[in-house]
Design an enzyme around this catalytic site. Structure first.
Site, PDB file in Angstrom:
ATOM      1  N   HIS A   1     -90.495 -25.783  24.199  1.00  0.00           N
ATOM      2  CA  HIS A   1     -89.707 -27.039  24.133  1.00  0.00           C
ATOM      3  C   HIS A   1     -88.135 -26.738  24.146  1.00  0.00           C
ATOM      4  CE1 HIS A   1     -87.077 -29.912  21.871  1.00  0.00           C
ATOM      5  NE2 HIS A   1     -88.349 -31.041  21.856  1.00  0.00           N
TER       6      HIS A   1
ATOM      7  N   ASP B   1     -85.310 -27.255  22.846  1.00  0.00           N
ATOM      8  CA  ASP B   1     -84.387 -26.547  21.667  1.00  0.00           C
ATOM      9  C   ASP B   1     -84.954 -25.110  21.465  1.00  0.00           C
ATOM     10  OD1 ASP B   1     -82.709 -28.911  21.725  1.00  0.00           O
ATOM     11  OD2 ASP B   1     -84.137 -30.030  20.441  1.00  0.00           O
ATOM     12  N   LYS B   2     -86.333 -25.140  21.501  1.00  0.00           N
ATOM     13  CA  LYS B   2     -86.800 -23.757  21.079  1.00  0.00           C
ATOM     14  C   LYS B   2     -86.403 -22.508  22.078  1.00  0.00           C
ATOM     15  CE  LYS B   2     -87.768 -24.319  17.126  1.00  0.00           C
ATOM     16  NZ  LYS B   2     -87.246 -23.370  16.261  1.00  0.00           N
TER      17      LYS B   2
ATOM     18  N   GLU C   1     -74.728 -19.565  20.066  1.00  0.00           N
ATOM     19  CA  GLU C   1     -75.566 -20.816  20.407  1.00  0.00           C
ATOM     20  C   GLU C   1     -75.656 -20.631  22.000  1.00  0.00           C
ATOM     21  OE1 GLU C   1     -75.515 -22.771  17.896  1.00  0.00           O
ATOM     22  OE2 GLU C   1     -74.168 -21.918  16.570  1.00  0.00           O
TER      23      GLU C   1
ATOM     24  N   GLU D   1     -69.374 -16.440  18.540  1.00  0.00           N
ATOM     25  CA  GLU D   1     -68.773 -15.246  18.385  1.00  0.00           C
ATOM     26  C   GLU D   1     -69.694 -14.168  17.912  1.00  0.00           C
ATOM     27  OE1 GLU D   1     -68.707 -18.224  16.588  1.00  0.00           O
ATOM     28  OE2 GLU D   1     -69.921 -17.427  14.932  1.00  0.00           O
TER      29      GLU D   1
ATOM     30  N   LYS E   1     -95.691 -30.542  22.046  1.00  0.00           N
ATOM     31  CA  LYS E   1     -95.139 -31.283  20.760  1.00  0.00           C
ATOM     32  C   LYS E   1     -96.449 -31.545  19.987  1.00  0.00           C
ATOM     33  CE  LYS E   1     -91.357 -33.712  20.330  1.00  0.00           C
ATOM     34  NZ  LYS E   1     -90.406 -34.711  20.581  1.00  0.00           N
TER      35      LYS E   1
ATOM     36  N   PHE F   1     -96.984 -35.995  31.681  1.00  0.00           N
ATOM     37  CA  PHE F   1     -95.806 -35.067  31.388  1.00  0.00           C
ATOM     38  C   PHE F   1     -95.827 -33.977  32.260  1.00  0.00           C
ATOM     39  CE2 PHE F   1     -94.579 -32.659  26.997  1.00  0.00           C
ATOM     40  CZ  PHE F   1     -93.334 -32.604  27.774  1.00  0.00           C
TER      41      PHE F   1
ATOM     42  N   ASP G   1     -85.177 -32.456  29.391  1.00  0.00           N
ATOM     43  CA  ASP G   1     -84.164 -32.629  28.375  1.00  0.00           C
ATOM     44  C   ASP G   1     -83.435 -31.293  28.067  1.00  0.00           C
ATOM     45  OD1 ASP G   1     -83.048 -33.694  26.589  1.00  0.00           O
ATOM     46  OD2 ASP G   1     -84.895 -33.694  25.177  1.00  0.00           O
ATOM     47  N   ALA G   2     -82.203 -31.322  27.907  1.00  0.00           N
ATOM     48  CA  ALA G   2     -81.354 -30.252  27.479  1.00  0.00           C
ATOM     49  C   ALA G   2     -81.791 -29.856  26.258  1.00  0.00           C
ATOM     50  CB  ALA G   2     -79.856 -30.809  27.653  1.00  0.00           C
TER      51      ALA G   2
ATOM     52  N   ARG H   1     -81.351 -27.309  16.843  1.00  0.00           N
ATOM     53  CA  ARG H   1     -81.710 -28.547  16.459  1.00  0.00           C
ATOM     54  C   ARG H   1     -83.083 -29.248  16.082  1.00  0.00           C
ATOM     55  NH1 ARG H   1     -79.468 -32.319  21.871  1.00  0.00           N
ATOM     56  NH2 ARG H   1     -81.299 -31.283  22.660  1.00  0.00           N
ATOM     57  N   LYS H   2     -83.860 -28.191  15.575  1.00  0.00           N
ATOM     58  CA  LYS H   2     -85.159 -28.325  15.072  1.00  0.00           C
ATOM     59  C   LYS H   2     -85.460 -27.835  13.664  1.00  0.00           C
ATOM     60  CE  LYS H   2     -86.944 -30.854  18.196  1.00  0.00           C
ATOM     61  NZ  LYS H   2     -85.861 -31.462  18.586  1.00  0.00           N
TER      62      LYS H   2
ATOM     63  N   LYS I   1     -78.121 -16.449  14.220  1.00  0.00           N
ATOM     64  CA  LYS I   1     -77.214 -15.961  13.096  1.00  0.00           C
ATOM     65  C   LYS I   1     -77.554 -14.741  12.392  1.00  0.00           C
ATOM     66  CE  LYS I   1     -75.781 -20.809  12.062  1.00  0.00           C
ATOM     67  NZ  LYS I   1     -75.931 -22.029  11.094  1.00  0.00           N
TER      68      LYS I   1
ATOM     69  N   LYS J   1     -74.681 -14.671   7.403  1.00  0.00           N
ATOM     70  CA  LYS J   1     -74.527 -15.983   7.312  1.00  0.00           C
ATOM     71  C   LYS J   1     -75.743 -16.448   6.524  1.00  0.00           C
ATOM     72  CE  LYS J   1     -72.339 -16.073  11.767  1.00  0.00           C
ATOM     73  NZ  LYS J   1     -71.930 -14.801  11.858  1.00  0.00           N
TER      74      LYS J   1
ATOM     75  N   ASP K   1     -76.408 -19.409   5.678  1.00  0.00           N
ATOM     76  CA  ASP K   1     -77.424 -20.565   6.301  1.00  0.00           C
ATOM     77  C   ASP K   1     -78.720 -19.875   6.538  1.00  0.00           C
ATOM     78  OD1 ASP K   1     -75.725 -22.657   6.384  1.00  0.00           O
ATOM     79  OD2 ASP K   1     -75.099 -22.178   8.438  1.00  0.00           O
TER      80      ASP K   1
END
Length: 394
Positions: free
Chosen positions: A18, A20-21, A46, A59, A171, A235, A243-244, A249-250, A270, A274, A276
């Site tokens: 995918h 995003d992955k 990123e 960074e 998916k 597909f 798709d970008a 995003r997941k 990260k 961090k 998060d």
């Protein structure tokens, strides 16, 4: 999820292919490259992927030499996923690296100095969750959705005839029926998989059917009318060409499939200063041990941090009325004594300053089996169980 009533609950997963992955995998490849060279490197990477283009931004603080080796490592990651298509190829995609040095203002807040311990890399709230509805102590809809895609990827990478013609972007979605908080069966499964030109929808459905049956409990395959494979019929154009993709995003796929709260922060790319990432891993570790110890059937924990401050601002437990006479305030105090939940304490306890993050970038950061040889997924261990049982006389 509710503890009473008859209801349906759905979770989705997305494969390593995918878009995003793909971005998450690249960002964690960058992180692991820096941690290999310097265990105390700082990374916030990123990634953007789109039609034959890969862009890095963010960074870092670490050896400059790593920056010059990243293109080769990133292309190798894309090749490993399986992308050598006209619209997105590990060979031909353009590569841009816009990583720059970490802000000195952030570094001052995070770095230990004098009597000041290492602080959190940012403010935020992080959640951990566990439930005894699966052996992995994860929500069942998400665990099954991940399992279907992991099995498809295994067959594809092995060039198994059972996956012939299937491509990396996939998916899945699984809907379970719950009665009084317990899963009793699957009502619906959706799988949408990228495929080679010329394959028919019915052919692909017959390829996916035994994989779904292998992953779900016996007798839980849904009725034919509720088993959807490539509902649009075709597909072929997929991945970053279709798709970008962007890092982070997941986050619901990465955690608990919507069955538990999420603080909002993404993980991939990260480093463990961090919170998060590191505190979310620690929260899962604690919640899983609470359930594994038999103190509750379900456990949610929230941790809160402020940038530059080492101690958590709060530790909150919710045992969802399954705590078996466990006092949640006492549980918070016991956990604080067992585990140092400062950023330094978390990364040392879970041994997080190592290049262990690429395997987390797809199929969930939680519910995975720790690898004893590689010492990965340390936050999935249940080594706190004896101490927790002892503290509560179990």
């Amino acid at each position: 999820m509710r503890d009473q009533g008859d209801y349906l609950f759905t979770s989705e997963s997305v494969s390593e292919g995918h878009p995003d992955k793909v971005a998450d995998r690249i960002s964690d490849t960058v992180l692991d490259a820096f941690l290999t060279a310097d265990p105390f490197a700082r990374v916030g990477c990123e990634t953007l992927v789109t039609t034959n283009r890969i862009v890095l931004a963010g960074e870092v603080r670490g050896p400059d030499s790593v920056l010059f080796s990243l293109e080769e490592k990133v292309r190798a990651a894309v090749r490993d996923i399986g992308y050598d298509q006209e619209g997105f190829s590990w060979r031909h995609a353009s590569f841009e690296n816009h990583l720059h040095p970490q802000s000195a203002d952030i570094a001052v807040g995070v770095d230990a100095a004098g009597n000041k311990d290492e602080g959190a890399g940012d403010q935020g709230i992080m959640f951990g969750y566990a439930t005894n509805e699966t052996p992995e102590l994860m929500p069942a809809p998400l665990q099954y959705a991940h399992g279907i895609l992991r099995r498809m990827a295994e067959l594809r990478h092995a060039q198994d005839p059972r996956a012939k013609g299937l491509l990396p972007d996939v998916k899945s979605q699984v809907t379970l029926r719950y009665v009084d908080g317990k899963p009793v069966g699957v009502t619906c499964v959706v799988v949408s998989t990228q495929h080679e030109e010329g394959m028919e929808q019915a052919e692909i459905k017959e390829m996916i059917r035994p994989i779904v049956a292998e992953i779900l409990p016996a007798g839980w395959v849904p009725p034919e009318a509720e088993f959807y494979v490539n509902p649009t019929g075709k597909f072929v154009i997929g991945g970053p060409d279709g798709d970008a993709g962007l890092t982070g995003r997941k986050i619901i796929v990465d955690t608990y499939g919507g069955a538990a709260p999420h603080g909002g922060g993404a993980f991939s790319g990260k480093d463990p200063t961090k919170v998060d990432r590191s505190a979310a891993y620690a929260a899962r570790y604690v919640a899983k041990n609470v359930v594994a110890a038999g103190l509750a059937d379900r456990c949610t924990i929230q941790l809160a941090y402020a940038i530059g401050v080492s101690k958590p601002l709060s530790i909150y437990f919710d045992l969802h009325n399954t705590g078996k006479d466990i006092d949640e305030a006492k549980l918070a105090k016991v956990v604080a004594e067992l585990v140092n939940l400062s950023p330094r304490g978390i990364r040392e306890h879970l041994r997080m300053n190592r290049p262990i993050y690429v395997p987390t970038s797809a199929y969930g950061h939680f519910g995975r089996t720790p690898d004893a040889a590689l010492d990965t997924f340390t936050w999935e261990k249940t080594d706190l169980v004896p101490a927790l049982k002892s503290a509560f006389g179990r």
